[in-house]
Every structure is written in C-alpha cells, then in structure tokens.
Design a protein around this motif. Structure first.
Motif, PDB file in Angstrom:
ATOM      1  N   GLU A 111      42.280  40.259  39.461  1.00 59.12           N
ATOM      2  CA  GLU A 111      42.044  41.246  40.775  1.00 59.12           C
ATOM      3  C   GLU A 111      41.331  40.947  41.696  1.00 59.12           C
ATOM      4  OE1 GLU A 111      42.362  44.332  43.005  1.00 59.12           O
ATOM      5  OE2 GLU A 111      43.575  43.840  40.971  1.00 59.12           O
ATOM      6  N   THR A 112      40.180  39.906  41.416  1.00 56.74           N
ATOM      7  CA  THR A 112      39.298  39.816  42.477  1.00 56.74           C
ATOM      8  C   THR A 112      39.847  38.737  43.332  1.00 56.74           C
ATOM      9  OG1 THR A 112      38.419  38.053  41.004  1.00 56.74           O
ATOM     10  CG2 THR A 112      36.963  40.034  41.174  1.00 56.74           C
ATOM     11  N   ARG A 115      42.191  40.557  45.751  1.00 57.85           N
ATOM     12  CA  ARG A 115      41.381  41.234  46.808  1.00 57.85           C
ATOM     13  C   ARG A 115      40.945  40.217  47.807  1.00 57.85           C
ATOM     14  NH1 ARG A 115      36.251  43.060  43.809  1.00 57.85           N
ATOM     15  NH2 ARG A 115      37.821  43.940  42.655  1.00 57.85           N
ATOM     16  N   THR A 253      50.736  42.677  45.674  1.00 54.33           N
ATOM     17  CA  THR A 253      49.518  43.361  44.898  1.00 54.33           C
ATOM     18  C   THR A 253      49.952  43.515  43.571  1.00 54.33           C
ATOM     19  OG1 THR A 253      49.976  45.264  45.888  1.00 54.33           O
ATOM     20  CG2 THR A 253      48.421  44.130  46.854  1.00 54.33           C
TER      21      THR A 253
END
Length: 254
Positions: A111-112, A115, A253
């Motif tokens: 997820e990072t 991001r 995403t």
C-alpha cells in the motif's frame, strides 16, 4: 535425451568460450585457427580440468560439477559477477532432478508503494518477477492508454511487445521481436538497472525516456521502473504535453 537444464548450461559455456580469444588469456593464437575464441582443450587447461570432462559439460552430459570447478571455469572465461552467478544457477538446476512446475503466490504491491505512485509526476511502473505490470503512476497510465484496461493476465511487458498494436506506441517493436531469437541465443547475462525507452504518443509524438529500476523492499522480485527525461529537453516538453492532456489517467489502485 539431454535434459533442458544441462543443455542450457552447455550452451551458456559454449557462447562464453567463443568470446574469449587466446590473447585474452595469455596464449598464442597459432596458425590455421578454425574456431572463434578458445578451443575446449585450451579452456580445460586454464580451468584445471580434463578436456574430456569439460567437453562433457558443454555437451550437456550427466555431470555434477562442483562449485570449485565452476569457479575455475568462470575465471578461465573471465566471467562477470552476474555471469558467474548465472553459471552457478544453471549448474544447480542441472544437478537437481526434474521438478513439477513451481507455483507462485500472487504478487501484491505494498500500500505504501501505491501511495507513492499516486504522488509521482513522472511515469513509473511496478513490474513483477515475470514482467507483469502490477501498478502505475498517473502519467504512466496515460502513456499506457488502453493497456490499463486489459485483464490482469494480459498486462505483461513481453506479451504486450508481441502484440501488433504495440507498433502504435513502440516504433522499434518489429525489429525487437525479430531480434529476440538471436539475442536469446547469445546468452548474454547482465542485471538491467537502467536504459532507454522510445515511445510514441498520439498527441505528443516521439519521445525517448531514460528508465531506472529499483527493487521494492518487502516484495521480492518486484521492481519500480521510473521514466525521466533531461530537464528542458524536447522529450521533457513532450512529456509535459502528455501530462496536460485530457486523457490523463488515474493511477492503478486495485
């Protein structure tokens, strides 16, 4: 019948041997030399193994060369670190009995990292161990266009290169595909960490972008490919034009 792994080991050794000249290793070429590179007997002498043993290695015969023998052959062939690692990997595969096809767990982009992609103003891709396109930055999505709407199992860089439609964005696709068999047969080994990509965008036209590859921590086998252009260059101007286009895509995403 020669096992594929032993055949690969033999072919790799043969291609490396033909690229080492006698003078490279301090030998006199001698008259009427008929083979490119070193003779098998010469390489065997340099590596400290018998000519028959080395010949059997190149022929893909059922051998189990030790790490010491492999290192000696690597030194005789002046292999790079990457080539030496590849030689050991080929020998390990040749020693092992045939195994069923390995199953890999699905690759997940942290997820990072997703991001990070959402904040990037340059084209960037997350690519998996088999060159599957797993995620991308907004500008990369614009450059990829219709590719972003393909099913996951079709979003693979090599597979995309083989599609005739790739001519629209990759001007050298036909030449690259035609050269693939030749390049594969050369058995060149190197760790690709940077390079250039020539792309075509319907609005901005031709552009050449530099790319760098960065391993992603915590996700073995996946890399982040980042594409940039020299500041104030025509390629930078064209990239800005793509970024300002109405077709600018959101990042992946999922």
């Amino acid at each position: 019948m020669i096992d594929d792994s032993r055949k690969a080991l033999g072919e790799f050794l043969r291609t490396r041997r033909t690229r080492v000249t006698p003078r490279d290793v301090g030998l006199e070429p001698g008259p009427r030399r008929r083979v490119p590179g070193l003779r098998r007997e010469e390489l065997a002498l340099l590596a400290g193994v018998s000519p028959d043993y080395y010949q059997r290695m190149e022929q893909g015969r059922d051998l189990r060369p030790s790490d010491q023998v492999l290192d000696a052959v690597a030194r005789a062939l002046n292999l790079t670190n990457e080539e030496t690692r590849h030689l050991h990997n080929l020998a390990t595969a040749a020693r092992a009995p045939a195994q069923p096809a390995r199953e890999y767990s699905p690759e997940v982009v942290p997820e990072t990292t997703l991001r990070l992609l959402r904040t990037m103003t340059v084209p960037a891709l997350v690519v998996g161990r088999f060159l599957d396109v797993l995620a991308w930055s907004p500008l990369a999505g614009t450059l990829l266009g219709e590719v972003t709407r393909l099913p996951q199992n079709e979003r693979n860089l090599l597979r995309l290169l083989l599609r005739p439609e790739a001519d629209e964005v990759c001007p050298n696709r036909a030449e690259t595909v035609a050269e693939f068999a030749t390049l594969w047969a050369r058995h060149d080994v190197e760790e690709p960490t940077h390079g250039q990509m020539h792309a075509i965008h319907p609005l901005a036209g031709d552009m050449v972008l530099d790319w760098d590859a960065y391993p992603i921590p915590g996700a073995p086998g996946t890399i982040l490919l980042v594409y940039t252009s020299e500041e104030s260059s025509i390629d930078a101007v064209r990239l800005e034009l793509v970024a300002s286009s109405p077709q600018h895509h959101r990042p992946f995403t999922n």
